[in-house]
Each structure stands twice: as C-alpha cells, then as structure tokens.
Design a protein around this motif. Structure first.
Motif, PDB file in Angstrom:
ATOM      1  N   HIS A  13      12.111  76.916 -66.590  1.00 15.82           N
ATOM      2  CA  HIS A  13      10.530  77.273 -66.583  1.00 15.82           C
ATOM      3  C   HIS A  13       9.549  76.147 -65.930  1.00 15.82           C
ATOM      4  O   HIS A  13       9.916  75.032 -65.942  1.00 15.82           O
ATOM      5  N   ASP A  14       9.055  76.714 -64.971  1.00 11.55           N
ATOM      6  CA  ASP A  14       8.095  75.817 -64.257  1.00 11.55           C
ATOM      7  C   ASP A  14       7.325  74.833 -65.153  1.00 11.55           C
ATOM      8  O   ASP A  14       6.604  75.291 -66.140  1.00 11.55           O
ATOM      9  N   LEU A  15       7.490  73.636 -64.967  1.00 15.06           N
ATOM     10  CA  LEU A  15       6.897  72.509 -65.958  1.00 15.06           C
ATOM     11  C   LEU A  15       5.292  72.728 -66.147  1.00 15.06           C
ATOM     12  O   LEU A  15       4.837  72.375 -67.194  1.00 15.06           O
ATOM     13  N   ASP A  16       4.698  72.717 -64.767  1.00 11.43           N
ATOM     14  CA  ASP A  16       3.290  72.658 -64.751  1.00 11.43           C
ATOM     15  C   ASP A  16       2.890  74.097 -65.712  1.00 11.43           C
ATOM     16  O   ASP A  16       1.812  73.788 -66.161  1.00 11.43           O
ATOM     17  N   ALA A  17       3.417  75.016 -65.301  1.00  9.08           N
ATOM     18  CA  ALA A  17       3.087  76.279 -65.984  1.00  9.08           C
ATOM     19  C   ALA A  17       2.996  76.175 -67.053  1.00  9.08           C
ATOM     20  O   ALA A  17       2.246  76.651 -68.308  1.00  9.08           O
ATOM     21  N   GLY A  18       4.407  75.612 -67.912  1.00  7.40           N
ATOM     22  CA  GLY A  18       4.598  75.820 -69.359  1.00  7.40           C
ATOM     23  C   GLY A  18       3.486  74.659 -70.088  1.00  7.40           C
ATOM     24  O   GLY A  18       3.001  74.930 -71.013  1.00  7.40           O
ATOM     25  N   LEU A  19       3.234  73.537 -69.542  1.00 12.16           N
ATOM     26  CA  LEU A  19       2.080  72.446 -69.996  1.00 12.16           C
ATOM     27  C   LEU A  19       0.752  73.377 -70.014  1.00 12.16           C
ATOM     28  O   LEU A  19      -0.070  72.820 -70.753  1.00 12.16           O
ATOM     29  N   ARG A  20       0.597  73.958 -68.730  1.00 11.84           N
ATOM     30  CA  ARG A  20      -0.765  74.804 -68.826  1.00 11.84           C
ATOM     31  C   ARG A  20      -1.066  75.521 -70.037  1.00 11.84           C
ATOM     32  O   ARG A  20      -2.004  75.697 -70.632  1.00 11.84           O
ATOM     33  N   MET A  21       0.158  76.336 -70.361  1.00 12.62           N
ATOM     34  CA  MET A  21       0.010  77.159 -71.674  1.00 12.62           C
ATOM     35  C   MET A  21      -0.142  76.534 -72.807  1.00 12.62           C
ATOM     36  O   MET A  21      -0.964  76.778 -73.674  1.00 12.62           O
ATOM     37  N   ILE A  22       0.548  75.419 -72.870  1.00  8.33           N
ATOM     38  CA  ILE A  22       0.292  74.344 -74.232  1.00  8.33           C
ATOM     39  C   ILE A  22      -1.056  73.799 -74.106  1.00  8.33           C
ATOM     40  O   ILE A  22      -1.802  74.089 -75.228  1.00  8.33           O
ATOM     41  N   ARG A  23      -1.847  73.625 -72.947  1.00  7.21           N
ATOM     42  CA  ARG A  23      -3.084  73.142 -73.049  1.00  7.21           C
ATOM     43  C   ARG A  23      -4.105  74.219 -73.237  1.00  7.21           C
ATOM     44  O   ARG A  23      -4.934  74.125 -74.188  1.00  7.21           O
ATOM     45  N   LEU A  24      -3.676  75.455 -72.892  1.00  2.49           N
ATOM     46  CA  LEU A  24      -4.325  76.778 -73.361  1.00  2.49           C
ATOM     47  C   LEU A  24      -4.687  76.949 -74.627  1.00  2.49           C
ATOM     48  O   LEU A  24      -5.742  77.215 -75.169  1.00  2.49           O
ATOM     49  N   GLY A  25      -3.153  76.992 -75.054  1.00  2.00           N
ATOM     50  CA  GLY A  25      -3.186  77.480 -76.481  1.00  2.00           C
ATOM     51  C   GLY A  25      -3.344  76.512 -77.673  1.00  2.00           C
ATOM     52  O   GLY A  25      -3.413  76.950 -78.769  1.00  2.00           O
ATOM     53  N   ILE A  26      -3.338  75.098 -77.433  1.00  5.28           N
ATOM     54  CA  ILE A  26      -3.341  74.162 -78.359  1.00  5.28           C
ATOM     55  C   ILE A  26      -4.641  73.294 -78.060  1.00  5.28           C
ATOM     56  O   ILE A  26      -5.625  72.923 -78.929  1.00  5.28           O
ATOM     57  N   ASP A  27      -4.583  72.513 -76.768  1.00  5.91           N
ATOM     58  CA  ASP A  27      -5.537  71.561 -76.605  1.00  5.91           C
ATOM     59  C   ASP A  27      -7.023  72.245 -76.724  1.00  5.91           C
ATOM     60  O   ASP A  27      -8.075  72.002 -77.301  1.00  5.91           O
ATOM     61  N   ALA A  28      -7.042  73.421 -75.921  1.00  3.70           N
ATOM     62  CA  ALA A  28      -8.668  74.201 -75.710  1.00  3.70           C
ATOM     63  C   ALA A  28      -9.023  74.400 -77.156  1.00  3.70           C
ATOM     64  O   ALA A  28     -10.143  74.441 -77.564  1.00  3.70           O
ATOM     65  N   HIS A  29      -8.114  74.680 -78.415  1.00  3.38           N
ATOM     66  CA  HIS A  29      -8.402  75.252 -79.492  1.00  3.38           C
ATOM     67  C   HIS A  29      -8.859  73.924 -80.263  1.00  3.38           C
ATOM     68  O   HIS A  29      -9.818  74.114 -81.142  1.00  3.38           O
ATOM     69  N   LEU A  30      -7.947  72.856 -80.173  1.00  2.73           N
ATOM     70  CA  LEU A  30      -8.708  71.675 -80.913  1.00  2.73           C
ATOM     71  C   LEU A  30     -10.042  71.194 -80.492  1.00  2.73           C
ATOM     72  O   LEU A  30     -10.876  70.772 -81.258  1.00  2.73           O
ATOM     73  N   ILE A  31     -10.164  71.101 -79.055  1.00  4.49           N
ATOM     74  CA  ILE A  31     -11.494  70.772 -78.458  1.00  4.49           C
ATOM     75  C   ILE A  31     -12.561  71.626 -79.197  1.00  4.49           C
ATOM     76  O   ILE A  31     -13.580  71.120 -79.561  1.00  4.49           O
ATOM     77  N   THR A  32     -12.211  73.107 -79.087  1.00  7.82           N
ATOM     78  CA  THR A  32     -13.379  73.830 -79.645  1.00  7.82           C
ATOM     79  C   THR A  32     -13.498  73.622 -80.914  1.00  7.82           C
ATOM     80  O   THR A  32     -14.864  73.546 -81.387  1.00  7.82           O
ATOM     81  N   GLY A  33     -12.700  73.529 -81.986  1.00  5.44           N
ATOM     82  CA  GLY A  33     -12.971  73.228 -83.361  1.00  5.44           C
ATOM     83  C   GLY A  33     -13.534  72.025 -83.716  1.00  5.44           C
ATOM     84  O   GLY A  33     -14.575  71.795 -84.467  1.00  5.44           O
ATOM     85  N   HIS A  34     -13.423  70.626 -82.843  1.00  2.00           N
ATOM     86  CA  HIS A  34     -13.715  69.331 -82.840  1.00  2.00           C
ATOM     87  C   HIS A  34     -15.477  69.629 -82.876  1.00  2.00           C
ATOM     88  O   HIS A  34     -16.123  69.030 -83.528  1.00  2.00           O
TER      89      HIS A  34
END
Length: 308
Positions: free
Chosen positions: A121-142
C-alpha cells in the motif's frame, strides 16, 4: 417517524466534515429539528479538498435553510490546530458553548488501496488516512470539547464505518490503514465517554449502513429516485439506506433525554432506528450491518426480508 421540527430547539450543533454524505444529512436533520448548526469542512466555494467533488459546506447550509433550519458555514481544515482553535473561539463568542459535536471528518476515499497488504500500500496514502481518521479527530476534540462540557447533557459523535462487532476482526479486502483509521472511532468514543462522564456528557461512535451517498450514487450511475436500478448489477444494494435515514436516527438519539445510556458504545443507524422507531424516506428500516453479517458475508443471495 420523521424528524420533529422542534426537538432540538435552542441547541447549538457543529458538524465537522459536513460537506457531503452522512455528515451532510446529519447536519440537515439537526437543523430541521431546531438546532443551530455550524457546518465545517475544506470544500467551500471555489476551494476544493483532495476529495475533488462538487459538494460544498455552503450547499449544506442551503439544504438546512430549505428544511427550515439555521446554519453557518465555516471553512476549516481540521488537521490545522490553529484553524480549529479559531473555530472554537468563533462558536464561543456567538453562543458561549456547544451542545452537539458530530465529528465526521474523513475525505480519505481516494487513498483506500483496497486489497493491498501494508507493504504494498502506498505509504503516503496510508499515513494520510491515519491523519484524517485519527489526528483530525483528536485535534477537533481538543479544541471543541471544552465548549461542550460547559453544558450538562452535551453529546459528541465520532463517525465511523462499521459496528464495533463487525470491526472486531480485520476486514479482509480493505486495507490496514483504512481499518485502523475507521476502527479508531470505537476507542475514541470509549475514551471520550470516560473523560466526559464527570461533566454529564455523552460520547458515542456512529456508523451509517450501506449509504446512498452522493459518491455511491455516482459510482452506480443512479440517483436517489431510481437507485433500485443498481440492484441488477449489485443485488446487495437492496439493503442500502438514504443519507436522510442516518440523519434522522442520529437526531432521535440527540433528542433522547436518556441518551447517556449509550455512552462509550458504537451505534448504527439500523440499531437506532429500531430503538426509536425511525423510518427511512421510503418507510423502511434498513439494518445493513446485521444484514452484512447474516446474509452478505455468509455468501447468501440477496434477500432483505426481515432487514428493512
């Protein structure tokens, strides 16, 4: 049952990622039920997100207003902490708090890479999904949960794909980054429920079923009016649900004075429809995830008897 027009009167809601799909429909139904709705996302006017679709947050606001509600569109990239912090200040200045936060941030469908093991799997694409699905949610909650805890009875909803039971095992045929990104919502809901309990607030993860989103209708070459034409090619699409359906079920949860009983759990549109007696726009009550387990994944022919 349809969404009542005043069940959430006086409430302030924010739907992060309310540009399209389930999140757009939830925003519309929250507005129809009387809540003032902030709609945030990256697709605004001539500025598109990486999803590169025509829907915009302003169009979502127009739909809310046509439904008799009130709303405001605010362009925000929820991966940028400063932008989310500014959003929180804006909501605080206008309303002094927040009653409902729906975190539907995603936009990772172009990175899916179905069926590829993680080393292919394309690494950049995979890490982008992690950022969108986890990081963005934590930032929003914070930045936004401090507004929610000011008002007892607040509700936060983490949007996901699949029930906790369905995602308990790896979803063969998807991809590992997608699976991790989406399954994280179950843990986010559990953790937020624990941290919010002292403030009398509720946190859940919520999954639509087989959703007739704008993108899915385009994929099948149909519209909401003639979606059954897709059944010849994809019989299991018979268990699909309109976006409005998941919006209605989520509003029913938000209007329940005893909603805290769901805190920390992952709930589905089909499950909530049974609990609150909510119908889809055609009068049915589709339960796609139960159908997936008992019919589709079991290799049986499409038969929605007892699932709609």
């Amino acid at each position: 049952m349809s969404t009542e027009s005043n069940t959430l009167s006086g409430k302030v809601a924010l739907v992060a990622g309310g540009t399209r799909g389930a999140s757009r429909a939830i925003a519309v139904e929250l507005g129809r039920a009387g809540a003032f709705v902030y709609v945030t996302g990256r697709s605004s006017g001539t500025t598109k997100s990486e999803v590169d679709r025509p829907e915009t947050i302003e169009e979502t606001v127009e739909l809310i207003e046509k439904a008799g509600g009130r709303a405001e569109a605010v362009r925000v990239d929820h991966l940028e902490p400063a932008e989310v912090a500014a959003l929180a200040k804006r909501v605080d200045a206008a309303h002094g708090g927040l009653d409902i936060l729906v975190d539907g941030i995603w936009g990772g469908d172009q990175h899916l890479g179905w069926g590829k093991p993680v080393w292919e799997h394309d690494l950049d694409a995979g890490l982008r999904m992690i950022r969108l699905g986890i990081d963005a949610h934590l930032i929003t909650g914070h930045h936004l949960l401090p507004l929610l805890i000011r008002r007892p009875g607040g509700l936060v909803v983490e949007m996901t794909d699949g029930t906790a039971e369905y995602n308990a095992n790896y979803r063969e045929g998807t991809s590992l980054p997608f699976y991790v990104a989406k399954a994280s919502a179950h843990l986010l809901a559990k953790g937020e429920a624990a941290e919010l309990s002292a403030h009398e607030c509720t946190a859940v993860a919520f999954t639509p079923g087989y959703l007739r989103s704008e993108a899915m209708l385009d994929i099948y070459g149909v519209t909401e009016q003639n979606w059954r034409d897709a059944l010849e090619k994809t019989p299991h699409f018979a268990i699909s649900e309109s976006s409005t359906f998941c919006g209605r079920t989520l509003v029913a949860l938000a209007a329940d004075p005893e909603r805290h009983r769901w805190s920390g759990q992952t709930v589905s549109s089909g499950q909530l429809a049974r609990e609150y007696e909510v119908d889809d726009i055609d009068g049915s009550r589709p339960d796609a995830w139960r159908y997936m387990v008992e019919v589709a994944d079991a290799g049986k022919e499409a038969d929605t008897t007892g699932y709609r």
